[in-house]
Write an enzyme that holds these catalytic residues in place. Sequence first.
Site, PDB file in Angstrom:
ATOM      1  N   ALA A 133       0.839  -1.193   0.000  1.00  0.00           N
ATOM      2  CA  ALA A 133       0.000   0.000   0.000  1.00  0.00           C
ATOM      3  C   ALA A 133       0.876   1.246   0.000  1.00  0.00           C
ATOM      4  O   ALA A 133       1.968   1.250   0.579  1.00  0.00           O
ATOM      5  CB  ALA A 133      -0.896  -0.005   1.227  1.00  0.00           C
TER       6      ALA A 133
ATOM      7  N   GLY B 261       0.589  -5.419   0.578  1.00  0.00           N
ATOM      8  CA  GLY B 261      -0.442  -5.517  -0.456  1.00  0.00           C
ATOM      9  C   GLY B 261       0.088  -6.098  -1.760  1.00  0.00           C
ATOM     10  O   GLY B 261      -0.668  -6.703  -2.526  1.00  0.00           O
TER      11      GLY B 261
ATOM     12  N   GLU C  62      -0.149  -9.644  -1.324  1.00  0.00           N
ATOM     13  CA  GLU C  62      -1.571 -10.010  -1.356  1.00  0.00           C
ATOM     14  C   GLU C  62      -2.086 -10.083  -2.793  1.00  0.00           C
ATOM     15  O   GLU C  62      -2.889 -10.959  -3.129  1.00  0.00           O
ATOM     16  CB  GLU C  62      -2.395  -9.018  -0.527  1.00  0.00           C
ATOM     17  CG  GLU C  62      -2.078  -9.140   0.967  1.00  0.00           C
ATOM     18  CD  GLU C  62      -2.853  -8.151   1.805  1.00  0.00           C
ATOM     19  OE1 GLU C  62      -2.672  -6.935   1.598  1.00  0.00           O
ATOM     20  OE2 GLU C  62      -3.647  -8.586   2.654  1.00  0.00           O
TER      21      GLU C  62
HETATM   22  C1  HXC Z   1       4.892   4.658  -0.915  1.00  0.00           C
HETATM   23  C2  HXC Z   1       6.946   3.814  -1.382  1.00  0.00           C
HETATM   24  C3  HXC Z   1       6.595   2.577  -0.810  1.00  0.00           C
HETATM   25  C4  HXC Z   1       5.291   2.435  -0.279  1.00  0.00           C
HETATM   26  C5  HXC Z   1       8.616   2.446  -1.493  1.00  0.00           C
HETATM   27  N1  HXC Z   1       8.212   3.683  -1.792  1.00  0.00           N
HETATM   28  N2  HXC Z   1       7.652   1.750  -0.896  1.00  0.00           N
HETATM   29  N3  HXC Z   1       6.113   4.841  -1.419  1.00  0.00           N
HETATM   30  N4  HXC Z   1       4.485   3.509  -0.355  1.00  0.00           N
HETATM   31  N5  HXC Z   1       4.844   1.308   0.240  1.00  0.00           N
HETATM   32  C6  HXC Z   1       8.973   4.747  -2.443  1.00  0.00           C
HETATM   33  C7  HXC Z   1       9.988   5.332  -1.515  1.00  0.00           C
HETATM   34  O1  HXC Z   1       9.380   6.299  -0.698  1.00  0.00           O
HETATM   35  C8  HXC Z   1      10.955   5.926  -2.492  1.00  0.00           C
HETATM   36  O2  HXC Z   1      10.441   7.110  -3.008  1.00  0.00           O
HETATM   37  C9  HXC Z   1      10.957   4.907  -3.627  1.00  0.00           C
HETATM   38  O3  HXC Z   1       9.720   4.208  -3.508  1.00  0.00           O
HETATM   39  C10 HXC Z   1      12.082   3.917  -3.519  1.00  0.00           C
HETATM   40  O4  HXC Z   1      12.062   3.361  -2.224  1.00  0.00           O
HETATM   41  P1  HXC Z   1      13.320   3.386  -1.240  1.00  0.00           P
HETATM   42  O5  HXC Z   1      12.798   3.215   0.121  1.00  0.00           O
HETATM   43  O6  HXC Z   1      14.187   4.552  -1.532  1.00  0.00           O
HETATM   44  O7  HXC Z   1      14.076   2.082  -1.745  1.00  0.00           O
HETATM   45  P2  HXC Z   1      14.972   1.090  -0.894  1.00  0.00           P
HETATM   46  O8  HXC Z   1      15.845   1.865   0.046  1.00  0.00           O
HETATM   47  O9  HXC Z   1      15.563   0.162  -1.879  1.00  0.00           O
HETATM   48  O10 HXC Z   1      13.933   0.300   0.036  1.00  0.00           O
HETATM   49  C11 HXC Z   1      12.953  -0.507  -0.564  1.00  0.00           C
HETATM   50  C12 HXC Z   1      11.935  -0.960   0.521  1.00  0.00           C
HETATM   51  C13 HXC Z   1      11.382   0.310   1.219  1.00  0.00           C
HETATM   52  C14 HXC Z   1      12.609  -1.864   1.549  1.00  0.00           C
HETATM   53  C15 HXC Z   1      10.828  -1.739  -0.205  1.00  0.00           C
HETATM   54  O11 HXC Z   1      10.945   1.224   0.211  1.00  0.00           O
HETATM   55  C16 HXC Z   1      10.232   0.007   2.098  1.00  0.00           C
HETATM   56  O12 HXC Z   1      10.374  -0.470   3.206  1.00  0.00           O
HETATM   57  N6  HXC Z   1       9.017   0.346   1.616  1.00  0.00           N
HETATM   58  C17 HXC Z   1       7.816   0.163   2.401  1.00  0.00           C
HETATM   59  C18 HXC Z   1       7.393  -1.274   2.387  1.00  0.00           C
HETATM   60  C19 HXC Z   1       6.153  -1.459   3.203  1.00  0.00           C
HETATM   61  O13 HXC Z   1       6.194  -1.471   4.461  1.00  0.00           O
HETATM   62  N7  HXC Z   1       5.014  -1.512   2.537  1.00  0.00           N
HETATM   63  C20 HXC Z   1       3.714  -1.504   3.178  1.00  0.00           C
HETATM   64  C21 HXC Z   1       3.333  -2.883   3.373  1.00  0.00           C
HETATM   65  S1  HXC Z   1       1.904  -2.964   4.350  1.00  0.00           S
HETATM   66  P3  HXC Z   1      11.347   8.434  -3.117  1.00  0.00           P
HETATM   67  O14 HXC Z   1      10.385   9.445  -3.637  1.00  0.00           O
HETATM   68  O15 HXC Z   1      11.869   8.687  -1.754  1.00  0.00           O
HETATM   69  O16 HXC Z   1      12.416   8.028  -4.112  1.00  0.00           O
HETATM   70  C22 HXC Z   1       0.625  -2.874   3.276  1.00  0.00           C
HETATM   71  C23 HXC Z   1      -0.759  -2.770   3.819  1.00  0.00           C
HETATM   72  C24 HXC Z   1      -0.973  -1.778   4.901  1.00  0.00           C
HETATM   73  O17 HXC Z   1       0.803  -2.955   2.100  1.00  0.00           O
HETATM   74  C25 HXC Z   1      -0.236  -0.486   4.763  1.00  0.00           C
HETATM   75  C26 HXC Z   1      -0.779   0.623   5.588  1.00  0.00           C
HETATM   76  C27 HXC Z   1       0.200   1.750   5.801  1.00  0.00           C
END
Ligand code: HXC
Length: 263
Positions: free
Chosen positions: A69, A113, A116
Amino acid sequence: ADNVDERVVSVGRKDKIGHVVLDRPGQINAINNALRTSVGNALRELDGDPNIAVIIISGAGARGFCAGADIKDQHASDSLLDLRRNLLPGWIDAFDQISKPIIAAIHGYCLGGGLEIAMACDIRIAAPDAVFGLPETGLGLIPGGGGTQRLPRIVGLGRALDLLLTGDRLDAQEAHRIGLVSRVASSGETLRDEAYALAAKIAGRPAGASAYAKEAAKGGLDMSLADGLRLEKDLFVLLMSTEDRREAAAAFKAKRPPNFTGR
Ligand code: HXC
């Protein structure tokens, strides 16, 4: 970001294969409302297209299939009523209404997600660099796109609870070992070709049989064994009357390759 006109999904068609690409590579294809809507529309459109037999879903860009998400697009101001309306009926759950086989071709991050989405597909093939995980409990949430229900059905309750409660990430080999993916591509570069070859193999088989195999296997999970067996037999009988079934038998007898029409 909620503007559905923003192109966040692209759709390709080649031979009998429809290809839905999650296309927000700058955000690792994180799911916002536009992507949600566009994926659903693309799947329904391809499911209704008589020239398409199999659907592939993949993610654009080098970093991954989908990072879950969109965490930057969460509206804290949304009322609980709005949130619940957006969750039910679940857009990922709507994948179950697609009759054609759906293959997830997964590279890089496949989190929350994103996983999922992949779990709602019928076959998962991963690149060796794929990384899987459900981080939701660490965000104070639980998966809301079917993760708590589909993961135990795919890998069993014990492994599912381990992943749900720890948020631990799995690499492609481990995901393959526990059955979260059924295939690992030989390299990231060949993932696409291997997914297309898999899709082409399925597309070359009788479409009705593929649809009913999917319906029986998935539908049966919601039923008693007796009801599932009844569903199987009913669908079996329906297939007996198809042209493709007769063609397969005729081709076998004549020692020639079959020519299936999907009828
Ligand atoms: C919005 C995201 C994103 C996300 C990555 N990006 N994941 N933006 N939502 N879920 C964006 C970053 O902000 C960044 O934008 C660009 O994508 C590249 O990501 P980086 O973090 O710079 O890359 P990296 O250091 O390689 O790390 C990759 C990663 C990390 C480990 C996947 O991005 C991360 O932890 N993302 C979140 C994963 C997560 O927790 N997802 C939610 C799952 S839970 P910029 O503009 O800075 O370049 C879910 C359901 C409930 O899906 C969610 C409710 C909140």
